[in-house]
Design an enzyme around this catalytic site. Structure first.
Site, PDB file in Angstrom:
ATOM      1  N   THR A 145       3.481  -1.333  -4.435  1.00  0.00           N
ATOM      2  CA  THR A 145       2.469  -0.379  -4.883  1.00  0.00           C
ATOM      3  C   THR A 145       2.220  -0.591  -6.365  1.00  0.00           C
ATOM      4  O   THR A 145       3.165  -0.676  -7.143  1.00  0.00           O
ATOM      5  CB  THR A 145       2.961   1.071  -4.638  1.00  0.00           C
ATOM      6  OG1 THR A 145       3.225   1.238  -3.243  1.00  0.00           O
ATOM      7  CG2 THR A 145       1.940   2.088  -5.087  1.00  0.00           C
ATOM      8  N   THR A 167       0.712  -1.241   0.000  1.00  0.00           N
ATOM      9  CA  THR A 167       0.000   0.000   0.000  1.00  0.00           C
ATOM     10  C   THR A 167       0.745   1.298   0.000  1.00  0.00           C
ATOM     11  O   THR A 167       1.740   1.464   0.678  1.00  0.00           O
ATOM     12  CB  THR A 167      -0.993   0.044   1.159  1.00  0.00           C
ATOM     13  OG1 THR A 167      -1.970  -0.887   0.877  1.00  0.00           O
ATOM     14  CG2 THR A 167      -1.633   1.350   1.385  1.00  0.00           C
ATOM     15  N   SER A 181       4.181   4.131  -7.685  1.00  0.00           N
ATOM     16  CA  SER A 181       4.003   2.779  -8.240  1.00  0.00           C
ATOM     17  C   SER A 181       5.167   2.364  -9.132  1.00  0.00           C
ATOM     18  O   SER A 181       5.402   1.172  -9.327  1.00  0.00           O
ATOM     19  CB  SER A 181       2.684   2.682  -9.021  1.00  0.00           C
ATOM     20  OG  SER A 181       2.774   3.310 -10.285  1.00  0.00           O
TER      21      SER A 181
END
EC number: 3.4.25.2
Length: 176
Positions: free
Chosen positions: A167, A6, A161
């Site tokens: 992520t 996350t 990301s």
């Protein structure tokens, strides 16, 4: 096995607050879900909460925060203080491994199991494994562009990301 996951990011600009999170859940060295929803609107849509850490623990803490919001009629600061007190003092809650990021129209808070409630100096806050990357990108965009809160969240999560292996680029973004 350790569950890692996350990036959650919140940005406030021009009276709007956007909170976004990625959808990846990792178990050990494998990605087991790409589209997990780690942010929720609570208390009649007036509060947005995201969690990082154990999914079960994060959801349990969200439920407790929602109950505190009901008890304190949507007062996020008071509800957060009471949750942090309970979290720190309760033997069961102390074992929960998650961080919460909670926002309303006035406050942007990081709530931890250590009893910490932190409100950032600038209206940018991030948690999770990619939180530092997202926060750095968001601060640069916030200080040097006129992008909206939502645009800053989208671009910053995209950057995170590309750097953080925990992520992904399947984002959920909520606004108030």
């Amino acid at each position: 096995m350790e569950v890692k996951a996350t990036t959650i990011l919140a940005v406030r600009r021009d009276g709007k607050t956007a909170v976004g999170g990625d959808g990846q859940v990792t178990l050990g060295s494998s990605v087991i879900k790409h589209t997990a929803r780690k942010i929720r609107k609570l208390y009649k849509g007036q509060v947005i909460v995201g969690f990082a850490g154990s999914a079960a623990d994060g959801l349990a803490l969200m439920e407790r925060l929602e109950a505190k919001l009901e008890e304190y009629r949507g007062n996020l600061l008071k509800a957060s203080v009471q949750l942090a007190k309970d979290w720190r003092m309760d033997k069961y809650l102390r074992r929960l491994e998650a961080l919460l990021l909670a926002v309303d129209r006035e406050h942007m808070l990081l709530i931890s199991g250590n009893g910490d409630i932190i409100e950032p100096d600038e209206p940018v806050l991030a948690i999770g494994s990619g939180g530092d990357y997202a926060r750095a990108a968001a601060l640069a965009l916030y200080r040097n562009t006129d992008l909206s809160a939502r645009e800053i969240v989208e671009k910053s999560l995209k950057i995170a990301s590309e750097i953080c292996i925990y992520t992904n680029d399947k984002f959920v973004i909520e606004e108030i």
